[in-house]
Design an enzyme around this catalytic site. Structure first.
Site, PDB file in Angstrom:
ATOM      1  N   VAL A   7      -8.978  -5.462   1.482  1.00 56.91           N
ATOM      2  CA  VAL A   7      -8.551  -4.146   1.962  1.00 56.91           C
ATOM      3  C   VAL A   7      -9.755  -3.216   2.138  1.00 56.91           C
ATOM      4  O   VAL A   7      -9.779  -2.359   3.030  1.00 56.91           O
ATOM      5  CB  VAL A   7      -7.445  -3.570   1.040  1.00 56.91           C
ATOM      6  CG1 VAL A   7      -7.952  -3.168  -0.314  1.00 56.91           C
ATOM      7  CG2 VAL A   7      -6.740  -2.407   1.721  1.00 56.91           C
ATOM      8  N   ASP A   8     -10.765  -3.395   1.319  1.00 60.67           N
ATOM      9  CA  ASP A   8     -12.000  -2.597   1.411  1.00 60.67           C
ATOM     10  C   ASP A   8     -12.654  -2.795   2.790  1.00 60.67           C
ATOM     11  O   ASP A   8     -12.981  -1.817   3.496  1.00 60.67           O
ATOM     12  CB  ASP A   8     -12.936  -3.061   0.281  1.00 60.67           C
ATOM     13  CG  ASP A   8     -14.118  -2.146   0.040  1.00 60.67           C
ATOM     14  OD1 ASP A   8     -14.221  -1.112   0.717  1.00 60.67           O
ATOM     15  OD2 ASP A   8     -14.930  -2.473  -0.851  1.00 60.67           O
TER      16      ASP A   8
HETATM   17  N1  AR6 Z   1      -3.488  -3.118   3.774  1.00 63.15           N
HETATM   18  C1  AR6 Z   1      -2.876  -3.243   2.573  1.00 63.15           C
HETATM   19  N2  AR6 Z   1      -3.202  -4.184   1.658  1.00 63.15           N
HETATM   20  C2  AR6 Z   1      -4.178  -5.051   1.997  1.00 63.15           C
HETATM   21  C3  AR6 Z   1      -4.866  -5.005   3.230  1.00 63.15           C
HETATM   22  C4  AR6 Z   1      -4.492  -3.974   4.132  1.00 63.15           C
HETATM   23  N3  AR6 Z   1      -5.072  -3.823   5.332  1.00 63.15           N
HETATM   24  N4  AR6 Z   1      -5.784  -6.008   3.244  1.00 63.15           N
HETATM   25  C5  AR6 Z   1      -5.660  -6.685   2.080  1.00 63.15           C
HETATM   26  N5  AR6 Z   1      -4.694  -6.112   1.330  1.00 63.15           N
HETATM   27  P1  AR6 Z   1      -8.373  -7.222  -2.440  1.00 63.15           P
HETATM   28  P2  AR6 Z   1      -9.152  -6.533  -5.222  1.00 63.15           P
HETATM   29  C6  AR6 Z   1      -4.176  -6.485   0.007  1.00 63.15           C
HETATM   30  O1  AR6 Z   1      -8.936  -8.579  -2.591  1.00 63.15           O
HETATM   31  O2  AR6 Z   1      -8.412  -7.693  -5.778  1.00 63.15           O
HETATM   32  C7  AR6 Z   1     -13.233  -6.445  -2.004  1.00 63.15           C
HETATM   33  O3  AR6 Z   1     -14.216  -7.302  -1.495  1.00 63.15           O
HETATM   34  C8  AR6 Z   1      -4.398  -7.895  -0.474  1.00 63.15           C
HETATM   35  O4  AR6 Z   1      -3.507  -8.798   0.163  1.00 63.15           O
HETATM   36  O5  AR6 Z   1      -8.648  -6.458  -1.178  1.00 63.15           O
HETATM   37  O6  AR6 Z   1      -9.009  -5.200  -5.888  1.00 63.15           O
HETATM   38  C9  AR6 Z   1     -13.833  -5.235  -2.728  1.00 63.15           C
HETATM   39  O7  AR6 Z   1     -15.063  -4.820  -2.140  1.00 63.15           O
HETATM   40  C10 AR6 Z   1      -4.101  -7.724  -1.958  1.00 63.15           C
HETATM   41  O8  AR6 Z   1      -2.690  -7.715  -2.160  1.00 63.15           O
HETATM   42  O9  AR6 Z   1      -8.846  -6.231  -3.655  1.00 63.15           O
HETATM   43  C11 AR6 Z   1     -14.029  -5.767  -4.113  1.00 63.15           C
HETATM   44  O10 AR6 Z   1     -15.243  -6.476  -4.236  1.00 63.15           O
HETATM   45  C12 AR6 Z   1      -4.639  -6.323  -2.255  1.00 63.15           C
HETATM   46  O11 AR6 Z   1      -4.831  -5.702  -0.975  1.00 63.15           O
HETATM   47  C13 AR6 Z   1     -12.857  -6.704  -4.309  1.00 63.15           C
HETATM   48  O12 AR6 Z   1     -12.492  -7.138  -2.989  1.00 63.15           O
HETATM   49  C14 AR6 Z   1      -5.962  -6.284  -3.023  1.00 63.15           C
HETATM   50  O13 AR6 Z   1      -6.787  -7.361  -2.636  1.00 63.15           O
HETATM   51  C15 AR6 Z   1     -11.678  -6.011  -4.936  1.00 63.15           C
HETATM   52  O14 AR6 Z   1     -10.677  -6.953  -5.205  1.00 63.15           O
END
Ligand code: AR6
Length: 174
Positions: A34-35
């Site tokens: 998501v980042d």
């Molecule tokens: N909208 C909503 N949710 C989303 C989207 C979106 N566009 N894209 C992904 N998700 P993650 P974390 C969901 O891995 O576990 C990054 O590299 C995804 O399916 O994004 O907190 C950062 O820089 C999941 O349910 O975040 C950090 O290094 C949720 O967002 C690390 O990942 C969180 O998945 C953080 O890891």
């Protein structure tokens, strides 16, 4: 207050709200998941502002403008990496949600959307994470009428189901 909490399916970068939350890392300089999606949609000005913030501790939060996003603000919070639960992960995840809500209040936000913090690359168990998230949000909204609505924006069906279940369980207890 639970009628002010909603669980929806969708892409958080498309939401027209006062603030969206970014599940960031401590550098605040972008990443995957998501980042990455938020930085791509907001444009390079977001990274430029993030560079001026000097990172962020796990469980805390920092706010920027939303630039090309429909959302006015982005609230960046590094969630905890799941190490099995013995390193304070649950308290840190609760602190992420609370810190984001406090920043939203302090900046006049009335609507805020969260992604499922830490349950992607950081591997926090979804069932525990969803209970923590809705519990903290419900508790905060009960004390803070200035936040009119908080939503969990779930990117996949499994995530959406867990948050819906957690919210339903909370409503039974209230
Ligand atoms: N909208 C909503 N949710 C989303 C989207 C979106 N566009 N894209 C992904 N998700 P993650 P974390 C969901 O891995 O576990 C990054 O590299 C995804 O399916 O994004 O907190 C950062 O820089 C999941 O349910 O975040 C950090 O290094 C949720 O967002 C690390 O990942 C969180 O998945 C953080 O890891």
């Amino acid at each position: 207050m639970s009628e002010r909490i909603e669980i929806i399916a969708g892409d958080i970068t498309r939401q027209n709200v006062d603030a969206i939350v970014n599940a960031a890392n401590c550098s605040l300089l972008g990443g995957g998941g998501v980042d990455g999606a938020i930085h791509r949609a907001a444009g390079p000005e977001l990274l430029a502002e993030c560079r001026s913030l000097n990172g962020c501790e796990t469980g805390k939060a920092k706010i920027t403008r939303g630039y090309r996003l429909p959302a006015k603000f982005v609230i960046h919070t590094p969630g905890p990496v799941w190490h099995g639960g013995s390193r304070g992960e649950e308290a840190l995840l609760a602190s992420c949600y609370r810190s984001c809500l406090e920043l939203a209040s302090a900046n006049g936000c009335r609507t805020i959307d969260f992604p499922s913090i830490s349950t992607g690359v950081y591997h926090f168990p979804l069932e525990k994470a969803s209970r923590i998230a809705v519990g903290v949000i419900a508790g905060y909204l009960a004390e803070h009428p200035e936040i009119e609505r908080a939503r969990m924006v779930c990117f996949d069906g499994r995530t959406e189901e867990h948050y819906k279940k957690a919210l339903a369980e909370l409503e039974v207890r209230l």
